[in-house]
Design an enzyme around this catalytic site. Structure first.
Site, PDB file in Angstrom:
ATOM      1  N   LYS A 167       8.545 -28.805   4.384  1.00 38.81           N
ATOM      2  CA  LYS A 167       9.378 -29.847   4.997  1.00 38.81           C
ATOM      3  C   LYS A 167      10.037 -29.557   6.248  1.00 38.81           C
ATOM      4  O   LYS A 167      10.287 -30.264   7.199  1.00 38.81           O
ATOM      5  CB  LYS A 167      10.366 -30.236   4.063  1.00 38.81           C
ATOM      6  CG  LYS A 167       9.695 -31.038   2.899  1.00 38.81           C
ATOM      7  CD  LYS A 167      10.770 -31.598   1.693  1.00 38.81           C
ATOM      8  CE  LYS A 167      10.115 -31.882   0.440  1.00 38.81           C
ATOM      9  NZ  LYS A 167      11.042 -32.562  -0.329  1.00 38.81           N
TER      10      LYS A 167
ATOM     11  N   ASP B  65      13.735 -38.460   1.450  1.00 41.43           N
ATOM     12  CA  ASP B  65      14.308 -37.820   0.297  1.00 41.43           C
ATOM     13  C   ASP B  65      15.806 -38.281   0.352  1.00 41.43           C
ATOM     14  O   ASP B  65      16.581 -38.635  -0.453  1.00 41.43           O
ATOM     15  CB  ASP B  65      14.255 -36.368   0.494  1.00 41.43           C
ATOM     16  CG  ASP B  65      12.822 -35.656   0.231  1.00 41.43           C
ATOM     17  OD1 ASP B  65      12.359 -36.372  -0.459  1.00 41.43           O
ATOM     18  OD2 ASP B  65      12.640 -34.626   0.902  1.00 41.43           O
TER      19      ASP B  65
END
Ligand code: ATR
Length: 324
Positions: A96, A151
């Site tokens: 990420k 997220d």
């Protein structure tokens, strides 16, 4: 011959669906489009189950795949998906942060939280405007990758929908200042949490995070240490609870769970941790981290499709994949 008979009976079994009302995915053909998740390792990912259920429910001729991609191959793997006309990608541990430097564009949330968990591929239309690749049937010359972060929003959505906590103005004890704890803390502060109490085994990391929040979100009061007052929420972002033998992620001599309205554990495997059991016994509203996994996935599917994600279908697929 025997082999052919076996193949036939296998395919007949696979296409038989006793629950007629349940949508059946369309067979793969030469026009099927693809999304995928890249991680390392990847084999325990529940995302293919969740996303393929969502894709099927939306009636799309798409598939969602999973690939074990080593970090030093991430750039090549993203370029490969781009070259092959993939609709988009999800990225999980450890990609990420790395992806932030690889994608061609980043949206505001990816920039703010310093992490990309979703990529959408885009091409230019006849007017020169960038549009999602799903809108084009033919191969395009110039394609770009845009990085998103779903997220962070999933954290506040899960808190609201699963334990009824509205972050704005809330007092929150956050346990953990690692990767997940940092994203949670920054998001809670950005969404106007009233007061954050940060605890971490390595106290210096909580101090560093507190300093970062004070600078970025001066409206949120930040204290390192356990609260002496009651709070609206205890949020576990440590890895304590993943193993049965793990201790509680908080010191009950310093903070009693019954002084919190709700307890949310970001862990979803196992479904029930000793923190959640203790919290229920103390009368707190509780939820595990499945909702966060679900809502980040639902938001990614919406980014790729432009359609509302079938959240309950996706939740059911996740529960089946992880718990049954
Ligand atoms: P993630 O990306 O899941 O957040 P991480 O960045 O490695 O993973 O963070 C793990 C978190 O769990 C950290 O807050 C870590 O505390 P430290 O910063 O002190 O390492 C916490 N953690 C892990 N094992 C722990 C243990 N045995 N006791 C207390 N906290 C622990």
């Amino acid at each position: 011959m025997a082999l052919n008979v076996n193949l036939l009976s296998t395919s007949a079994r696979l296409s038989y669906n006793p629950r007629v009302s349940e949508p059946v995915s369309r067979p793969i053909n030469a026009t099927t489009r693809y999304c995928a998740v890249y991680g390392h390792p990847i084999k325990h990912s529940a995302s293919p189950a969740m996303q393929n259920a969502g894709i099927t429910a939306l009636g799309l001729d798409w598939r969602y795949l999973a690939f074990d991609v080593r970090p030093n191959e991430l750039r090549t793997a993203i370029a490969g998906a781009k070259a092959m006309g993939f609709i988009g990608l999800n990225l999980t541990v450890p990609h990420k942060l790395l992806a932030l430097e690889i994608v061609d564009q980043v949206d505001e949330a990816a920039e703010r939280f310093g992490a990309v968990n979703t990529i959408r591929f885009e091409a230019k239309d006849e007017q020169g405007t960038w549009r999602p690749l799903r809108e084009f049937d033919e191969v395009r010359n110039e394609i770009r990758s845009v990085g998103f972060n779903t997220d962070a929003d999933a954290i506040t959505r899960a808190l609201r929908e699963e334990v009824g906590v509205n972050v704005a103005g809330a007092k929150i004890l956050l346990l953990g200042a690692g990767g997940a704890g940092r994203t949670a803390a920054l998001k809670l502060a950005a969404d106007g949490a009233g007061e954050l109490f940060l605890m971490n085994r390595t106290l210096s990391k909580a101090e560093e995070l507190a300093a970062e929040i004070r600078e970025r979100s001066p409206g949120t009061k930040v204290t390192v240490g356990y609260p002496t007052v009651s709070v609206d929420l205890v949020l576990n972002a440590t890895s304590l609870g993943l193993e049965k033998s793990d201790a509680l992620p908080l010191d009950e001599r310093q903070f009693l769970l019954r002084k919190s309205g709700a307890v949310f554990d970001m862990i979803y495997r196992p479904a029930d941790t000793s923190l959640l059991r203790a919290a229920r016994a103390d009368g707190c509203r509780t939820a595990n981290g499945l909702g966060m996994l679900l809502y980040q996935g639902a938001a990614a599917l919406e980014i790729w499709t432009g359609l509302k994600a079938p959240v309950e279908v996706m939740r059911r697929a996740l529960e089946q994949n992880i718990y049954e």
